[in-house]
Scaffold this active site. Structure first.
Site, PDB file in Angstrom:
ATOM      1  NE  ARG A 268       7.386  11.063 -12.677  1.00  0.00           N
ATOM      2  CZ  ARG A 268       6.429  10.119 -12.119  1.00  0.00           C
ATOM      3  NH1 ARG A 268       6.732   9.170 -11.876  1.00  0.00           N
ATOM      4  NH2 ARG A 268       5.112  10.882 -11.878  1.00  0.00           N
TER       5      ARG A 268
ATOM      6  NE  ARG B 171      -4.321  -6.233  10.865  1.00  0.00           N
ATOM      7  CZ  ARG B 171      -5.663  -6.001  10.999  1.00  0.00           C
ATOM      8  NH1 ARG B 171      -5.964  -4.706  10.889  1.00  0.00           N
ATOM      9  NH2 ARG B 171      -6.465  -6.952  11.182  1.00  0.00           N
TER      10      ARG B 171
ATOM     11  CG  HIS C 234      -0.181   2.109 -10.580  1.00  0.00           C
ATOM     12  ND1 HIS C 234       0.902   3.090 -10.911  1.00  0.00           N
ATOM     13  CD2 HIS C 234       0.564   1.193  -9.969  1.00  0.00           C
ATOM     14  CE1 HIS C 234       1.965   2.877 -10.313  1.00  0.00           C
ATOM     15  NE2 HIS C 234       1.531   1.708  -9.642  1.00  0.00           N
TER      16      HIS C 234
ATOM     17  CG  ASP D  67       0.557   7.539 -17.262  1.00  0.00           C
ATOM     18  OD1 ASP D  67       1.262   6.473 -16.941  1.00  0.00           O
ATOM     19  OD2 ASP D  67      -0.069   7.917 -16.296  1.00  0.00           O
TER      20      ASP D  67
ATOM     21  CG  HIS E 213       6.418   8.870  -8.234  1.00  0.00           C
ATOM     22  ND1 HIS E 213       5.284   9.171  -8.078  1.00  0.00           N
ATOM     23  CD2 HIS E 213       7.472   9.896  -8.393  1.00  0.00           C
ATOM     24  CE1 HIS E 213       5.134  10.635  -8.389  1.00  0.00           C
ATOM     25  NE2 HIS E 213       6.208  11.164  -8.644  1.00  0.00           N
TER      26      HIS E 213
ATOM     27  N   GLY F 262      -3.350  11.567 -19.519  1.00  0.00           N
ATOM     28  CA  GLY F 262      -1.723  11.983 -19.386  1.00  0.00           C
ATOM     29  C   GLY F 262      -1.683  13.388 -18.682  1.00  0.00           C
ATOM     30  CG  PHE F 263      -2.865  16.674 -19.832  1.00  0.00           C
ATOM     31  CD1 PHE F 263      -2.081  17.693 -20.069  1.00  0.00           C
ATOM     32  CD2 PHE F 263      -3.212  15.694 -20.988  1.00  0.00           C
ATOM     33  CE1 PHE F 263      -1.593  18.131 -20.948  1.00  0.00           C
ATOM     34  CE2 PHE F 263      -2.448  15.990 -22.203  1.00  0.00           C
ATOM     35  CZ  PHE F 263      -1.567  17.290 -22.245  1.00  0.00           C
TER      36      PHE F 263
ATOM     37  CG  HIS G 188       1.219  13.259 -10.540  1.00  0.00           C
ATOM     38  ND1 HIS G 188       1.235  13.235  -9.228  1.00  0.00           N
ATOM     39  CD2 HIS G 188       1.658  12.066 -10.902  1.00  0.00           C
ATOM     40  CE1 HIS G 188       1.829  12.106  -8.815  1.00  0.00           C
ATOM     41  NE2 HIS G 188       1.920  11.399  -9.755  1.00  0.00           N
TER      42      HIS G 188
END
Length: 418
Positions: free
Chosen positions: A312, A400, A264, A356, A229, A300-301, A303
């Site tokens: 997805r 960096r 995550h 998720d 992703h 789960g909701f 993005h």
């Protein structure tokens, strides 16, 4: 000699350096005379070559003087792209692996192994792929109550110690190890018999006692949807480690450490609890209302990359529905619960679901325990981490970034005290 054919990525020609900096040759020579830019000559080559890292430092200073600082800072928070990559494209609400639509890869029934090889090489195998195990006795799976990510960290560290040639950076050897690592992760998280199938999705299905075609299809879809992703937190961690020259094991350990956070890779644990453990005596509507009234996102909701919904999710929900319909019983019950939550969330104006929730739907349809969604996620994402590790090595520079200091102003010391 590196400079003879100009294949040394650490050096640039005068024309290249001028183009990157947007300056004329006279200014370039002035930077050299002031010691701000290293220039080197090579036998058999006319003209000097200039150090890429010095040029990039000058570019960064120029952007900072032009007010680029805030833009650079925002880039670290879902802002503008900061790295070039040829692996995954997220565009117009869709995901593409090496130019191939994720939606089409799922629709046409490619296996996880085929998609992993695509991410690594850029070529999509048209035949099924079989992976060999690493010739390392990594021991039996860790049957403990330790969190999933810690078990994977332990297994990877153990394998790194047992692999005498683990620091080999040849691409073929790295990919051989990656294939073996994925098999080891499957056997750690889904321990089964020695006669289990070689392919990952059938192997997982066999370990949990499901031989339906719907189970294998759902697992493959979950692994493929999780495979990459772009520049998420764990992938960035893997690239940072790889950019320092760390080997495959160390780079993936860095990724798994980042994955282990609840924001995550372990976010699906909260989704699982949200679906399966609503507060006693509460209706689903009350459960959602309380969360929304406290300004919380539903687990789960939502993005930030997908205003019109995570692409997805629907393929995974379709696989979960087919599997639940074939299995009936508890699988069907949990699918009905998820459908009810989705319907309520839509009528209440909630953001659309994300990966998720799709992973948890598949996990519940398979009858997996609480960590099932995260287990499928980490196995799939091992493919993407490997692709990014290889790409970062090829790009040949160390990641960096700089920090913008906002602390106390420098002050003199008097007798050891401020």
């Amino acid at each position: 000699m590196a400079g003879k054919n100009h294949k040394d990525k650490a050096m640039l020609t005068a024309a290249e350096a001028c183009a990157m900096l947007g300056i004329k040759a006279q200014t370039l020579y002035a930077y050299v005379s002031r010691g701000q830019l290293r220039a080197e000559t090579y036998p058999g080559r006319t003209g000097k070559l200039y150090a890429r890292d010095d040029v990039e430092m000058l570019m960064a200073r120029s952007r900072a003087r032009a007010g680029h600082g805030p833009t650079a800072a925002s880039a670290m928070r879902w802002g503008d792209p900061i790295l070039d990559s040829a692996i995954t494209c997220i565009q117009a609400g869709q995901i593409y692996y090496r130019g191939y639509s994720l939606r089409e890869l799922l629709r046409k029934g490619f296996s996880f192994e085929q998609v992993a090889e695509l991410l690594w090489s850029g070529e999509l195998p048209l035949q099924k792929v079989q992976w060999s195990a690493l010739p390392i006795d990594a021991g039996t799976p860790i049957h403990t109550a330790a969190p999933l990510a810690r078990r994977v960290l332990h297994r990877l560290a153990h394998m790194a110690l047992l692999d005498p040639e683990g620091q080999d950076e040849l691409i073929d050897q790295t990919l051989k190890r990656a294939r073996g690592l994925i098999r080891q992760a499957v056997d750690e998280l889904f321990p089964g018999s020695a006669s289990a199938p070689a392919a990952m999705a059938p192997r997982i299905a066999d370990s949990i006692g499901w031989d339906q075609a719907e189970a294998v299809d759902a697992i493959d879809a979950a692994l493929i949807s999780s495979a990459d992703h772009e520049l998420n937190a764990s992938t960035f961690a893997a690239r940072v480690a790889a950019s320092t020259g760390a080997d495959l094991y160390a780079s993936i350990l860095a990724a798994v450490a980042s994955f282990s956070g609840r924001h995550h890779g372990l976010a699906s644990l909260e989704v699982h609890a949200f679906i399966t453990e609503p507060p006693a005596g509460w209706s689903r509507k009350k459960q959602l209302s309380v969360l929304l009234e406290s300004s919380q996102l539903l687990p789960g909701f939502g993005h930030r990359l997908y205003a019109d919904g995570d692409p997805r999710v629907e393929p995974l929900l379709q696989k979960a529905r087919a599997l639940a319909a074939a299995r009936k019983g508890e699988a069907q019950h949990w699918m009905e619960e998820i459908e009810g939550v989705l319907s309520l969330a839509k009528t209440m104006g909630c953001p659309l679901p994300n990966l998720d929730l799709g992973l948890v739907a598949v996990a519940l349809a398979l009858g997996l325990p609480r960590e099932g969604g995260s287990a499928l996620f980490i196995i799939g994402r091992l493919a993407g981490w490997t692709a990014h590790i290889l790409e970062q090595r090829q790009q040949g520079f160390m990641l960096r970034p700089r920090a913008r200091y906002v602390g106390r102003a420098p002050m003199p010391l008097n007798n050891g005290n401020p």
